[in-house]
Design an enzyme around this catalytic site. Structure first.
Site, short mmCIF file in Angstrom:
data_model
loop_
_atom_site.label_atom_id
_atom_site.label_comp_id
_atom_site.label_asym_id
_atom_site.label_seq_id
_atom_site.Cartn_x
_atom_site.Cartn_y
_atom_site.Cartn_z
CB SER A 106 69.72 47.61 20.13
OG SER A 106 70.40 48.01 18.96
CB SER A 107 68.19 45.27 15.89
OG SER A 107 68.28 44.36 14.80
CE1 TYR B 48 64.44 47.88 13.40
CE2 TYR B 48 66.33 46.57 12.72
CZ TYR B 48 65.25 46.77 13.56
OH TYR B 48 64.98 45.88 14.55
CE LYS C 125 65.53 48.77 16.73
NZ LYS C 125 64.70 49.02 17.95
#
Length: 247
Positions: free
Chosen positions: A132-133, A146, A150
């Site tokens: 993920s982020s 984005y 995520k």
């Protein structure tokens, strides 16, 4: 410490560069059998030759091709023990094309990989690790397509962990902070938008960004059978970049 990954069969999406390649290298170093995929055929061929792993060129947004790759790899290796969903479209911005790309690549490739791999992982009591982020847990410059997708990856993987815990399948996420590697997004920003790069560097209390190898270490720890009671977690690896408290 022996991570007990020797002889295990692992899948990694996006294994030609950056975090994905570092994960492939780390798995191979532990004695695992590794198959990776990526979209660029020339890069796949080169990486496979350099790494000594099995590489396949495919677009992870193609669900049928992704499922076939999983099935072929399971047959070749005699099963699957680890599945690492790493690929991202890196579609940063609010445009509709970015939303579509982020949905199909970041989220749906994770879903399709897991669905195809789960029967094999159930047989081996295996492990899923999705990348993920930190953009999925805070509002930053990548907050739109984005960051939203995520965040969805974390939610999806947490659900898998709950659903398949009784069967012995573990599912976790790793959320990297800024990660710098040649050819990566931050290397591009460094050259194309030095002001943004300088701002991002200034937010990192360590004074630097992560390396791909440092993120791969987190993936390895979660993939290892030694992490037998760790499932449903989102491991943030950001050098104290984010200030949010996970409760």
């Amino acid at each position: 410490m022996d991570l007990q990954l020797a002889g295990k069969a692992a899948l990694v999406t996006g294994g030609t560069k950056g975090i994905g390649r570092a994960v492939v290298e780390a798995l191979l170093a532990e004695g695992a059998k590794v198959a990776f995929c990526a979209r660029n055929a020339a890069e796949v061929e080169a990486a496979a030759a350099e790494l000594g792993a099995t590489g396949t060129a495919l677009d992870v947004a193609d669900g049928a091709a992704l499922a076939a790759w999983v099935a072929d790899t399971a047959e070749r290796f005699g099963g699957i023990d680890v599945a690492v969903a790493n690929v991202s479209a890196l579609a940063i911005g609010a445009g509709e094309d970015n939303w579509k790309a982020s949905f199909e690549v970041d989220l749906m490739h994770t879903v399709r990989l897991c669905e195809a791999a789960l029967p094999h992982l159930t047989a081996t009591r295996g492990s899923i690790v999705a990348i993920s982020s930190v953009s999925g847990r805070e509002i930053d410059f990548a907050k739109d397509a984005y960051g939203t997708m995520k965040a969805a990856v974390v939610h999806y993987v947490s659900g898998l962990a709950f659903e398949h815990a009784a069967a012995g399948v573990r599912a976790n996420c790793v959320s990297p902070g800024n990660t710098y590697f040649p050819g990566g997004v931050w290397a591009g920003i460094e050259g194309g938008d030095p002001d943004l790069f300088a701002t991002a560097m200034g937010l990192n209390p360590t004074g630097r960004m992560a390396t791909a190898e440092e993120i791969a270490y987190a993936v390895m720890m979660l993939a290892s059978p030694r992490a037998s009671f760790i499932t449903g977690t989102n491991l943030v690896v950001d050098g104290a970049l984010t200030r949010g408290v996970q409760l």
